[in-house]
Design an enzyme around this catalytic site. Structure first.
Site, PDB file in Angstrom:
ATOM      1  N   TYR A  57       4.683  37.283  52.413  1.00 57.63           N
ATOM      2  CA  TYR A  57       5.465  36.813  53.553  1.00 57.63           C
ATOM      3  C   TYR A  57       4.739  37.168  54.840  1.00 57.63           C
ATOM      4  O   TYR A  57       4.671  38.317  55.249  1.00 57.63           O
ATOM      5  CB  TYR A  57       6.867  37.428  53.560  1.00 57.63           C
ATOM      6  CG  TYR A  57       7.689  37.141  52.326  1.00 57.63           C
ATOM      7  CD1 TYR A  57       7.423  36.034  51.522  1.00 57.63           C
ATOM      8  CD2 TYR A  57       8.750  37.976  51.963  1.00 57.63           C
ATOM      9  CE1 TYR A  57       8.179  35.783  50.389  1.00 57.63           C
ATOM     10  CE2 TYR A  57       9.514  37.718  50.837  1.00 57.63           C
ATOM     11  CZ  TYR A  57       9.221  36.628  50.048  1.00 57.63           C
ATOM     12  OH  TYR A  57       9.971  36.370  48.924  1.00 57.63           O
ATOM     13  N   HIS A 124       5.308  38.717  41.780  1.00 56.80           N
ATOM     14  CA  HIS A 124       5.901  37.598  42.516  1.00 56.80           C
ATOM     15  C   HIS A 124       5.867  36.304  41.701  1.00 56.80           C
ATOM     16  O   HIS A 124       6.841  35.552  41.657  1.00 56.80           O
ATOM     17  CB  HIS A 124       5.152  37.424  43.840  1.00 56.80           C
ATOM     18  CG  HIS A 124       5.948  36.755  44.897  1.00 56.80           C
ATOM     19  ND1 HIS A 124       5.624  36.822  46.228  1.00 56.80           N
ATOM     20  CD2 HIS A 124       7.060  35.990  44.850  1.00 56.80           C
ATOM     21  CE1 HIS A 124       6.508  36.142  46.952  1.00 56.80           C
ATOM     22  NE2 HIS A 124       7.375  35.625  46.125  1.00 56.80           N
ATOM     23  N   SER A 203      17.393  32.518  47.375  1.00 59.22           N
ATOM     24  CA  SER A 203      17.842  31.217  47.888  1.00 59.22           C
ATOM     25  C   SER A 203      19.224  30.844  47.349  1.00 59.22           C
ATOM     26  O   SER A 203      19.442  29.715  46.872  1.00 59.22           O
ATOM     27  CB  SER A 203      16.832  30.106  47.560  1.00 59.22           C
ATOM     28  OG  SER A 203      15.602  30.333  48.200  1.00 59.22           O
ATOM     29  N   PRO A 204      20.209  31.761  47.395  1.00 58.87           N
ATOM     30  CA  PRO A 204      21.538  31.458  46.861  1.00 58.87           C
ATOM     31  C   PRO A 204      22.289  30.415  47.679  1.00 58.87           C
ATOM     32  O   PRO A 204      23.290  29.879  47.214  1.00 58.87           O
ATOM     33  CB  PRO A 204      22.254  32.812  46.917  1.00 58.87           C
ATOM     34  CG  PRO A 204      21.590  33.540  48.051  1.00 58.87           C
ATOM     35  CD  PRO A 204      20.150  33.133  47.976  1.00 58.87           C
ATOM     36  N   GLY A 206      20.813  27.621  48.596  1.00 58.02           N
ATOM     37  CA  GLY A 206      20.093  26.369  48.415  1.00 58.02           C
ATOM     38  C   GLY A 206      19.079  26.104  49.505  1.00 58.02           C
ATOM     39  O   GLY A 206      18.907  24.966  49.939  1.00 58.02           O
ATOM     40  N   PHE A 209      20.711  24.543  52.452  1.00 63.12           N
ATOM     41  CA  PHE A 209      21.478  23.310  52.274  1.00 63.12           C
ATOM     42  C   PHE A 209      22.979  23.572  52.336  1.00 63.12           C
ATOM     43  O   PHE A 209      23.736  22.777  52.903  1.00 63.12           O
ATOM     44  CB  PHE A 209      21.111  22.660  50.939  1.00 63.12           C
ATOM     45  CG  PHE A 209      21.837  21.373  50.669  1.00 63.12           C
ATOM     46  CD1 PHE A 209      21.461  20.193  51.306  1.00 63.12           C
ATOM     47  CD2 PHE A 209      22.909  21.323  49.781  1.00 63.12           C
ATOM     48  CE1 PHE A 209      22.133  19.000  51.071  1.00 63.12           C
ATOM     49  CE2 PHE A 209      23.583  20.136  49.523  1.00 63.12           C
ATOM     50  CZ  PHE A 209      23.187  18.973  50.176  1.00 63.12           C
ATOM     51  N   SER A 211      24.461  25.761  53.987  1.00 58.89           N
ATOM     52  CA  SER A 211      24.876  26.209  55.323  1.00 58.89           C
ATOM     53  C   SER A 211      25.109  25.019  56.247  1.00 58.89           C
ATOM     54  O   SER A 211      26.133  24.934  56.916  1.00 58.89           O
ATOM     55  CB  SER A 211      23.812  27.123  55.930  1.00 58.89           C
ATOM     56  OG  SER A 211      23.670  28.303  55.179  1.00 58.89           O
TER      57      SER A 211
END
Length: 339
Positions: A57, A124, A203-204, A206, A209, A211
């Site tokens: 990151y 990772h 990424s719970p 999405g 998406f 939100s």
């Protein structure tokens, strides 16, 4: 604000907050450092003490940021997870898992984080050129040396998880899991539960998406990798709009936001599941914590799951399957390598 209680992640002794903070978005794209440190410390003060980052990151800048945020006696309040195994070389993403690289990556992460140990150290992505036993052998040494406490895998297939766990216990497997990403449920979740391995859901929401719905693509900054994801391409996004609409309607009935409902669904998938939604805004962080107060009945779970079923979602979750569990098994450990 809802209480953020602790949970046991896996069966090796690690305790984390029941919801974590994904730290990739704190540095992608770059943001004011002092503001992001404020987000991290607000999370910790609110009970979200499970912090998830990676050397990839930035690269490196997320770990450096966390190192600065955890100064002043804060380190012992948190459970710190980071990852190795991905690097960018000449514009291409390379996966690497040989022992020398594992050790060098760990040492470098310790320095950037400015800590003496890492609570949970993930691979990772799985290096399909290196037998997982070889990678795990070096991770086991790092545990014995006290540089890491627990070992995790990310985007690994069931066979790899089992082989890795036979070398040294795996504490957690991190996978993408949300209302519209359910491909892990048939094989990987049962495997983890059979072996007593915790599940960390990245990424719970999405990838944003749940939100903002289809409007989320308008918020993607220049260079955002999400722009390449098939699910967000115009022809698929238009067909996926109905998923967001159905979830929004149910959220209105429940008196919560769409993102809170989507996050609550992940929480309800089991006591061994810890979602790690990422955000760079304190208000969003507070909203995510409030999702812990949303309770769902079995009938409501079934209803919401029907909206995000595989036949209702169009487009793959990743641009290439190379970096997913679908293509993550490794070569067998030959007799030559054993000797």
């Amino acid at each position: 604000m809802a209480e953020v209680r602790k949970m046991k992640l896996g069966s090796q002794g690690l305790e984390v907050s029941i919801q974590g903070l994904g730290c990739a978005g704190l540095v992608r794209p770059p943001k004011p450092e002092n503001e992001m440190i404020a987000v991290i410390r607000h999370a910790i003060n609110s009970g979200v003490t499970f912090l998830d980052t990676a050397d990839f990151y930035g690269p490196f800048t997320s770990e450096i940021l966390l190192g600065k945020a955890l100064k002043g006696g804060i380190r012992e309040k948190v459970q710190l997870a980071t990852k190795f195994g991905l690097k960018s070389v000449d514009g291409k993403i390379i996966v690497q898992g040989d022992p020398a690289y594992v050790r060098a990556a760990c040492e470098a992460s310790l320095k950037r984080l400015n800590v003496n140990y890492i609570d949970l150290y993930y691979q990772h992505r799985v290096d399909t050129r290196v037998p997982i036993e070889v990678t795990m052998g070096e991770l086991k040494k790092l545990v014995e040396e006290g540089k890491i406490k627990y070992v995790g895998l990310s985007e690994a297939c069931a066979a790899t998880i089992k082989r890795a766990h036979a070398v040294h216990p795996i504490t957690a497997v991190q996978m993408e899991w949300s209302l519209w990403t359910r491909d892990l449920e048939e094989q990987l979740v049962p495997t983890c539960r059979e072996l007593g391995i915790g599940i960390v859901a990245y990424s719970p929401l999405g990838r944003g998406f749940f939100s903002l719905g289809p409007k989320v693509v308008e918020s993607f900054p220049e260079g955002d990798y999400r722009k390449t994801i098939p699910r967000f391409q115009p022809e698929n996004l238009e067909r996926n709009t109905h998923v967001f609409e159905r979830v929004s309607e149910m959220a209105a009935r429940k008196g919560c936001t769409t993102s809170q409902l989507a996050l609550a669904w992940v929480h309800h998938r089991g006591e061994d599941v810890c979602p790690i939604p990422g955000t760079s805004k304190i208000n969003n962080l507070n909203q995510n914590i409030a999702a812990l107060s949303v309770k769902l009945t079995p009938d409501e779970m079934a209803e919401i799951e029907s909206y995000g079923s595989a036949d209702n979602v169009f487009g793959d979750r990743l641009l290439t399957k190379t970096y997913s569990w679908l293509d993550s098994d490794t070569p067998p450990l030959s007799s030559l390598q054993i000797s």
